[in-house]
Design a protein around this motif. Structure first.
Motif, PDB file in Angstrom:
ATOM      1  N   ALA A   1     134.481  30.482  28.761  1.00 56.63           N
ATOM      2  CA  ALA A   1     133.518  29.786  27.899  1.00 56.63           C
ATOM      3  C   ALA A   1     132.778  28.704  28.681  1.00 56.63           C
ATOM      4  O   ALA A   1     131.551  28.564  28.569  1.00 56.63           O
ATOM      5  N   LEU A   2     133.513  27.934  29.496  1.00 56.93           N
ATOM      6  CA  LEU A   2     132.872  26.875  30.267  1.00 56.93           C
ATOM      7  C   LEU A   2     131.871  27.456  31.267  1.00 56.93           C
ATOM      8  O   LEU A   2     130.778  26.903  31.455  1.00 56.93           O
ATOM      9  N   HIS A   3     132.231  28.551  31.897  1.00 54.50           N
ATOM     10  CA  HIS A   3     131.329  29.185  32.860  1.00 54.50           C
ATOM     11  C   HIS A   3     130.013  29.565  32.185  1.00 54.50           C
ATOM     12  O   HIS A   3     128.923  29.333  32.750  1.00 54.50           O
ATOM     13  N   LYS A   4     130.084  30.121  30.999  1.00 56.70           N
ATOM     14  CA  LYS A   4     128.874  30.522  30.289  1.00 56.70           C
ATOM     15  C   LYS A   4     128.031  29.306  29.908  1.00 56.70           C
ATOM     16  O   LYS A   4     126.795  29.335  29.992  1.00 56.70           O
ATOM     17  N   VAL A   5     128.702  28.240  29.491  1.00 53.33           N
ATOM     18  CA  VAL A   5     127.976  27.005  29.162  1.00 53.33           C
ATOM     19  C   VAL A   5     127.262  26.472  30.397  1.00 53.33           C
ATOM     20  O   VAL A   5     126.080  26.130  30.352  1.00 53.33           O
ATOM     21  N   ARG A   6     127.975  26.398  31.507  1.00 56.58           N
ATOM     22  CA  ARG A   6     127.408  25.840  32.731  1.00 56.58           C
ATOM     23  C   ARG A   6     126.314  26.738  33.314  1.00 56.58           C
ATOM     24  O   ARG A   6     125.446  26.259  34.046  1.00 56.58           O
ATOM     25  N   CYS A   7     126.344  28.016  32.966  1.00 52.62           N
ATOM     26  CA  CYS A   7     125.282  28.926  33.427  1.00 52.62           C
ATOM     27  C   CYS A   7     124.046  28.858  32.545  1.00 52.62           C
ATOM     28  O   CYS A   7     123.067  29.574  32.803  1.00 52.62           O
ATOM     29  N   GLY A   8     124.100  28.020  31.519  1.00 49.80           N
ATOM     30  CA  GLY A   8     122.911  27.782  30.706  1.00 49.80           C
ATOM     31  C   GLY A   8     122.955  28.314  29.292  1.00 49.80           C
ATOM     32  O   GLY A   8     122.053  28.034  28.500  1.00 49.80           O
ATOM     33  N   ASP A   9     123.974  29.094  28.938  1.00 47.41           N
ATOM     34  CA  ASP A   9     124.070  29.588  27.563  1.00 47.41           C
ATOM     35  C   ASP A   9     124.905  28.601  26.759  1.00 47.41           C
ATOM     36  O   ASP A   9     126.116  28.755  26.607  1.00 47.41           O
ATOM     37  N   HIS A  10     124.230  27.590  26.226  1.00 49.49           N
ATOM     38  CA  HIS A  10     124.934  26.506  25.558  1.00 49.49           C
ATOM     39  C   HIS A  10     125.511  26.893  24.206  1.00 49.49           C
ATOM     40  O   HIS A  10     126.237  26.096  23.593  1.00 49.49           O
ATOM     41  N   SER A  11     125.219  28.108  23.740  1.00 44.15           N
ATOM     42  CA  SER A  11     125.835  28.550  22.490  1.00 44.15           C
ATOM     43  C   SER A  11     127.348  28.675  22.646  1.00 44.15           C
ATOM     44  O   SER A  11     128.088  28.637  21.659  1.00 44.15           O
ATOM     45  N   TRP A  12     127.796  28.812  23.897  1.00 43.24           N
ATOM     46  CA  TRP A  12     129.236  28.947  24.133  1.00 43.24           C
ATOM     47  C   TRP A  12     129.967  27.616  24.113  1.00 43.24           C
ATOM     48  O   TRP A  12     131.182  27.564  24.311  1.00 43.24           O
ATOM     49  N   MET A  13     129.263  26.538  23.806  1.00 48.29           N
ATOM     50  CA  MET A  13     129.916  25.250  23.601  1.00 48.29           C
ATOM     51  C   MET A  13     130.675  25.252  22.280  1.00 48.29           C
ATOM     52  O   MET A  13     131.866  24.901  22.238  1.00 48.29           O
ATOM     53  N   ALA A  14     130.002  25.642  21.199  1.00 50.10           N
ATOM     54  CA  ALA A  14     130.639  25.494  19.886  1.00 50.10           C
ATOM     55  C   ALA A  14     130.239  26.580  18.894  1.00 50.10           C
ATOM     56  O   ALA A  14     130.357  26.372  17.692  1.00 50.10           O
ATOM     57  N   ARG A  15     129.794  27.730  19.362  1.00 50.65           N
ATOM     58  CA  ARG A  15     129.351  28.769  18.433  1.00 50.65           C
ATOM     59  C   ARG A  15     130.532  29.325  17.646  1.00 50.65           C
ATOM     60  O   ARG A  15     131.531  29.749  18.223  1.00 50.65           O
ATOM     61  N   PRO A  16     130.427  29.366  16.315  1.00 50.96           N
ATOM     62  CA  PRO A  16     131.500  29.976  15.512  1.00 50.96           C
ATOM     63  C   PRO A  16     131.532  31.490  15.733  1.00 50.96           C
ATOM     64  O   PRO A  16     130.562  32.086  16.184  1.00 50.96           O
ATOM     65  N   LEU A  17     132.641  32.102  15.396  1.00 57.18           N
ATOM     66  CA  LEU A  17     132.790  33.562  15.440  1.00 57.18           C
ATOM     67  C   LEU A  17     132.584  34.136  16.838  1.00 57.18           C
ATOM     68  O   LEU A  17     132.231  35.299  16.998  1.00 57.18           O
ATOM     69  N   ALA A  18     132.751  33.313  17.842  1.00 54.88           N
ATOM     70  CA  ALA A  18     132.708  33.758  19.234  1.00 54.88           C
ATOM     71  C   ALA A  18     133.775  32.964  19.970  1.00 54.88           C
ATOM     72  O   ALA A  18     134.278  31.962  19.459  1.00 54.88           O
ATOM     73  N   ASP A  19     134.133  33.407  21.181  1.00 53.25           N
ATOM     74  CA  ASP A  19     135.136  32.684  21.952  1.00 53.25           C
ATOM     75  C   ASP A  19     134.503  31.499  22.673  1.00 53.25           C
ATOM     76  O   ASP A  19     134.677  31.332  23.892  1.00 53.25           O
ATOM     77  N   SER A  20     133.775  30.683  21.919  1.00 51.77           N
ATOM     78  CA  SER A  20     133.181  29.476  22.486  1.00 51.77           C
ATOM     79  C   SER A  20     134.290  28.490  22.853  1.00 51.77           C
ATOM     80  O   SER A  20     135.447  28.650  22.436  1.00 51.77           O
ATOM     81  N   TYR A  21     133.929  27.466  23.614  1.00 51.30           N
ATOM     82  CA  TYR A  21     134.942  26.489  24.028  1.00 51.30           C
ATOM     83  C   TYR A  21     135.596  25.857  22.803  1.00 51.30           C
ATOM     84  O   TYR A  21     136.813  25.681  22.746  1.00 51.30           O
ATOM     85  N   HIS A  22     134.779  25.536  21.799  1.00 48.96           N
ATOM     86  CA  HIS A  22     135.305  24.923  20.580  1.00 48.96           C
ATOM     87  C   HIS A  22     136.242  25.873  19.839  1.00 48.96           C
ATOM     88  O   HIS A  22     137.301  25.463  19.348  1.00 48.96           O
ATOM     89  N   THR A  23     135.880  27.159  19.762  1.00 50.39           N
ATOM     90  CA  THR A  23     136.732  28.141  19.095  1.00 50.39           C
ATOM     91  C   THR A  23     138.080  28.246  19.795  1.00 50.39           C
ATOM     92  O   THR A  23     139.135  28.243  19.146  1.00 50.39           O
ATOM     93  N   VAL A  24     138.066  28.327  21.122  1.00 48.10           N
ATOM     94  CA  VAL A  24     139.313  28.452  21.881  1.00 48.10           C
ATOM     95  C   VAL A  24     140.163  27.196  21.715  1.00 48.10           C
ATOM     96  O   VAL A  24     141.394  27.274  21.555  1.00 48.10           O
ATOM     97  N   TRP A  25     139.510  26.039  21.728  1.00 48.96           N
ATOM     98  CA  TRP A  25     140.240  24.772  21.544  1.00 48.96           C
ATOM     99  C   TRP A  25     140.897  24.742  20.170  1.00 48.96           C
ATOM    100  O   TRP A  25     142.077  24.383  20.041  1.00 48.96           O
ATOM    101  N   PHE A  26     140.133  25.115  19.138  1.00 45.69           N
ATOM    102  CA  PHE A  26     140.664  25.123  17.772  1.00 45.69           C
ATOM    103  C   PHE A  26     141.873  26.049  17.676  1.00 45.69           C
ATOM    104  O   PHE A  26     142.889  25.694  17.064  1.00 45.69           O
ATOM    105  N   GLU A  27     141.770  27.229  18.269  1.00 44.25           N
ATOM    106  CA  GLU A  27     142.871  28.184  18.182  1.00 44.25           C
ATOM    107  C   GLU A  27     144.105  27.701  18.951  1.00 44.25           C
ATOM    108  O   GLU A  27     145.240  27.881  18.492  1.00 44.25           O
ATOM    109  N   LEU A  28     143.886  27.074  20.108  1.00 42.81           N
ATOM    110  CA  LEU A  28     145.026  26.508  20.837  1.00 42.81           C
ATOM    111  C   LEU A  28     145.705  25.430  19.999  1.00 42.81           C
ATOM    112  O   LEU A  28     146.940  25.370  19.929  1.00 42.81           O
TER     113      LEU A  28
END
Length: 203
Positions: free
Chosen positions: A154-181
């Motif tokens: 998720a971090l790699h995708k964010v740093r590559c410019g796709d900022h939807s992977w920061m907190a997008r619901p229903l995807a393995d975004s950084y926020h989703t993974v954090w919530f699940e952990l």
């Protein structure tokens, strides 16, 4: 362990697509398919169009598996790690708030690239500082060993410019993974989200 991975992922994600189960469990698509079909037959999972859903019987089965897992985990070590996690969790919650709101009140329309990039750098810094604790957690509960890779992806995708992977619901975004952990840690410690929320520790 593969069984609990699939059933727990179905619980955490609600109604995940079959394609979402493999990356979230660390299993191959073929391995997931075999397990899913077995649990369809057992009545633990049911199809919901192109998604899967945990049934009441599946939830009961999962509760048994999770209880057995808790018995085999060093609870003292887990609680120590969870207390360390709380500080990171507070920092991450503030980071996501700042991502969504400017000055705590104005919705972030993400037109200010410099503002967003500063938050991405904060996430990168938090990620690096969190890695040792995450490694410690996976040593306590080996089933969680998939999480470092999920965070890194998720971090790699964010740093590559796709900022939807920061907190997008229903995807393995950084926020989703954090919530699940966080959900996993609450469950493994025998706590409840309601109690943790009341104490200000749940998102």
């Amino acid at each position: 362990m593969d069984e609990i991975r699939v059933l727990q992922t179905a619980r955490l994600k609600g109604r995940p697509r079959g394609a979402d189960l493999a990356p979230a469990t660390g299993l191959t698509a073929d391995e997931v398919q075999v397990i899913v079909e077995r649990h369809f037959a057992a009545g633990h999972l049911e199809p919901a169009r192109d998604r899967v859903k945990l049934t009441a019987q599946g939830r009961a089965r999962l509760d048994v598996l999770l209880a057995d897992e808790r018995e085999r985990i060093d609870q003292e070590a887990l609680m120590s790690a969870y207390h360390e996690f709380e500080a990171f969790n507070g920092e991450f919650k503030q980071l996501i708030t700042d991502w969504q709101l400017i000055d705590g009140s104005q919705p972030n329309d993400h037109s200010d690239a410099e503002y967003d990039n500063r938050i991405v750098e904060r996430l990168t810094d938090l990620h690096e500082r969190f890695r040792p604790l995450l490694h410690q957690i996976t040593g306590i509960a080996s089933r969680l060993a998939v999480y470092p890779g999920r965070f890194a992806s998720a971090l790699h995708k964010v740093r590559c410019g796709d900022h939807s992977w920061m907190a997008r619901p229903l995807a393995d975004s950084y926020h989703t993974v954090w919530f699940e952990l966080h959900e996993e840690l609450i469950g493994l410690a025998g706590l409840s989200r309601a109690a943790e929320a009341a104490a200000g520790r749940a998102e």
